[in-house]
Design an enzyme around this catalytic site. Sequence first.
Site, mmCIF file in Angstrom:
data_model
loop_
_atom_site.group_PDB
_atom_site.id
_atom_site.type_symbol
_atom_site.label_atom_id
_atom_site.label_comp_id
_atom_site.label_asym_id
_atom_site.label_seq_id
_atom_site.Cartn_x
_atom_site.Cartn_y
_atom_site.Cartn_z
ATOM 1 C CB THR A 1 -5.127 -9.565 5.564
ATOM 2 O OG1 THR A 1 -4.373 -9.691 4.079
ATOM 3 C CG2 THR A 1 -4.815 -7.560 5.743
ATOM 4 N NE ARG B 1 -0.725 -11.591 -4.186
ATOM 5 C CZ ARG B 1 -1.646 -11.380 -3.309
ATOM 6 N NH1 ARG B 1 -1.003 -10.887 -1.834
ATOM 7 N NH2 ARG B 1 -2.345 -11.373 -3.894
ATOM 8 C CB ILE B 2 3.349 -6.586 -4.896
ATOM 9 C CG1 ILE B 2 4.114 -6.863 -4.782
ATOM 10 C CG2 ILE B 2 2.458 -5.415 -4.093
ATOM 11 C CD1 ILE B 2 5.295 -5.795 -4.794
ATOM 12 N N GLY B 3 0.309 -8.138 -3.135
ATOM 13 C CA GLY B 3 -1.292 -7.830 -3.356
ATOM 14 C C GLY B 3 -1.833 -6.533 -2.704
ATOM 15 C CB THR C 1 -9.368 -8.836 4.128
ATOM 16 O OG1 THR C 1 -8.743 -10.110 4.208
ATOM 17 C CG2 THR C 1 -10.945 -8.699 4.880
ATOM 18 N N GLY C 2 -9.265 -10.084 1.081
ATOM 19 C CA GLY C 2 -9.540 -10.845 0.386
ATOM 20 C C GLY C 2 -8.759 -11.412 -0.623
ATOM 21 C CG HIS C 3 -8.878 -13.299 -5.174
ATOM 22 N ND1 HIS C 3 -8.577 -13.209 -6.443
ATOM 23 C CD2 HIS C 3 -7.642 -13.824 -5.101
ATOM 24 C CE1 HIS C 3 -8.225 -13.361 -7.484
ATOM 25 N NE2 HIS C 3 -7.469 -14.374 -6.097
HETATM 26 N N1 ASP Z 1 -6.370 -9.810 0.757
HETATM 27 C C1 ASP Z 1 -4.463 -10.334 1.024
HETATM 28 C C2 ASP Z 1 -4.054 -10.523 -0.241
HETATM 29 O O1 ASP Z 1 -4.299 -10.933 -1.295
HETATM 30 C C3 ASP Z 1 -5.122 -11.502 1.828
HETATM 31 C C4 ASP Z 1 -6.085 -11.391 2.605
HETATM 32 O O2 ASP Z 1 -6.699 -10.588 3.175
HETATM 33 O O3 ASP Z 1 -6.938 -12.434 3.107
HETATM 34 O O4 ASP Z 1 -2.348 -10.485 -0.266
#
Ligand code: ASP
Length: 320
Positions: A180, A208-210, A231-233
């Site tokens: 991200t 899917r929504i993050g 950012t991340g999981h």
């Molecule tokens: N946070 C983002 C998501 O899960 C992915 C990412 O930041 O790398 O959609």
Amino acid sequence: MQPILIVQGGAGDITDSRVPGKLTGIKESLRVGIKILENGGSSLDAVEEAVRSMELDENFNTGYGACLNTDGVVEVEASIMDGKSLKSGCVTLLQDIMHPISVARKVMEKTNHTFIGGESAMNFARTQKFEVLPQGSLVTENAKIALEEFKERQRKGLDTFFSRTELDKKQESVGELGETVGAVAIDANGNIAVATSTGGMTGKIPGRIGDTPILGCGTYADNEIGGVSTTGHGETIMRFNLAQRILQRISYKEENAQKATEDVTMEMTKRLVGTGGAITIDKKGDVGVYFTSKRMAWGYIKGNQLVYGINQGETFTEDL
Ligand code: ASP
């Protein structure tokens, strides 16, 4: 107030070959955004432009070069927030749109709503004269390879992000997260703004929504406390409300931006295992950067210094 701009280009297992492109993209984004602040522009304009610069860059996971879902389609999402008014615009499930962050800003400025998704968001983008590119225009070769690798791992019963927790525990490679992009700025008037934009994660289920378009998770800005982009999981960040928790620490425990960002991100990974990172500016102009993933591309400009990094414990400083 001295204007400050901080940006992030995604947390994950970024491979060595992707490091130079990420750092170049981070610096370019900072250059574009800081110019606005130095010319007396608003933090809102600065974060939007900084993110737009990374949306155009295939080294980052949004706009051109975004991750693919299991159908091989790019679905992007974004959010932007103004810390002065606490107004915000969020969008999700946009296809073939180069600059989701600008659609999010239009939601904030031209509608009475905060969050629009899917077909309605596409229709809204059309009415706001955003170009809808020919189908598949944002799909890159690298994104296709990443999806193939993801499917291959799935076929072998190896990692998917749904089993990521177990895999993380075993410290096996779990491949790259989505990478991200985001920006946080404070302008000369002390106004704080945050923008975050993403293609999500390779191999996500269509629809899917993050965390990225969700306030308090991917993005939050409040002039009275500070601003955070994460950012991340995503599934982990959503459950933990990462951005909001960092700001709570600053507000209630009076921690500085660095300590709050570090402690809360660490706590998230300790409790939920999923990794991530965050960039923060507090209302005093202190900056925070932290990530529990292997790498996160980040950088900021404060005064005449450019500070950046991508590896754990690594910081480079250049005089401008
Ligand atoms: N946070 C983002 C998501 O899960 C992915 C990412 O930041 O790398 O959609």
